[in-house]
Design a protein around this motif. Structure first.
Motif, PDB file in Angstrom:
ATOM      1  N   ASP A 215      38.213 -45.754  26.479  1.00  0.00           N
ATOM      2  CA  ASP A 215      38.166 -47.145  27.369  1.00  0.00           C
ATOM      3  C   ASP A 215      37.122 -47.780  27.578  1.00  0.00           C
ATOM      4  O   ASP A 215      36.047 -47.270  27.148  1.00  0.00           O
TER       5      ASP A 215
ATOM      6  N   VAL B 223      40.815 -41.682  25.235  1.00  0.00           N
ATOM      7  CA  VAL B 223      42.241 -41.874  25.666  1.00  0.00           C
ATOM      8  C   VAL B 223      43.065 -41.047  24.538  1.00  0.00           C
ATOM      9  O   VAL B 223      44.080 -40.528  24.846  1.00  0.00           O
TER      10      VAL B 223
ATOM     11  N   GLY C 279      45.637 -45.239  28.336  1.00  0.00           N
ATOM     12  CA  GLY C 279      44.988 -46.449  27.794  1.00  0.00           C
ATOM     13  C   GLY C 279      45.224 -47.656  28.751  1.00  0.00           C
ATOM     14  O   GLY C 279      46.290 -48.198  29.011  1.00  0.00           O
ATOM     15  N   ARG C 280      43.858 -48.200  29.239  1.00  0.00           N
ATOM     16  CA  ARG C 280      44.297 -49.473  29.805  1.00  0.00           C
ATOM     17  C   ARG C 280      42.734 -50.330  29.766  1.00  0.00           C
ATOM     18  O   ARG C 280      41.996 -49.553  29.317  1.00  0.00           O
TER      19      ARG C 280
ATOM     20  N   LEU D 149      40.272 -51.332  24.697  1.00  0.00           N
ATOM     21  CA  LEU D 149      40.042 -50.018  24.019  1.00  0.00           C
ATOM     22  C   LEU D 149      39.293 -50.069  22.821  1.00  0.00           C
ATOM     23  O   LEU D 149      39.600 -51.368  22.119  1.00  0.00           O
TER      24      LEU D 149
END
Length: 147
Positions: free
Chosen positions: A112, A118, A86-87, A90
């Motif tokens: 994401d 994710v 997760g980047r 979100l």
């Protein structure tokens, strides 16, 4: 006026995390979090606890939205599957897939900014009146919503 970040109630933990509620209705829920360094694990991605919190909240909000009596919910159990790092921003979307007079059975997914999944979760939530349980005297068990 207390800032609620789009939630129907003041939830200090979610405000501290920076979670925003963008949708809550009988069709489901949507919440968002723009990840910051404080949300990350040692691999520079969302900490699993942050992802589980988003799933739990998205499902709880979906369960609340599905209740015609407007009751609150408490989490009874939940399962989480982590699928990708997760980047960035979100988005968690929750859905109440089945409701009884006392329980809501819900699912949620986190994507994401590119729409990549994710994490996914499922959970069971108990409907409760909007009265927080009172702490019992020291040494005694707590009294829950069913008293």
């Amino acid at each position: 006026m207390t800032k609620t970040n789009g939630f129907p109630l003041k939830i200090p933990f979610l405000a501290d995390l920076g979670v925003q509620c963008t949708r809550m209705d009988k069709e489901g829920s949507e919440i968002e979090l723009a990840l910051e360094t404080r949300h990350q694990n040692s691999w520079d991605m969302a900490h699993g606890g942050v992802l589980m919190t988003l799933l739990d909240v998205a499902m709880a909000i979906a369960g609340r939205g599905a209740d015609p009596d407007g009751r609150g919910v408490v989490t009874i159990e939940m399962k989480t599957s982590f699928m990708a790092p997760g980047r960035g921003k979100l988005i968690a979307r929750g859905l109440c897939v089945h409701r009884t007079s006392t329980m809501a059975f819900c699912e949620a997914e986190i994507v994401d900014a590119d729409g990549k999944t994710v994490s996914r979760g499922s959970g069971t939530f108990k409907f409760v009146k909007r009265v927080p349980p009172q702490r019992a005297a020291s040494g005694a068990s707590d009294t829950g919503a069913d008293g």
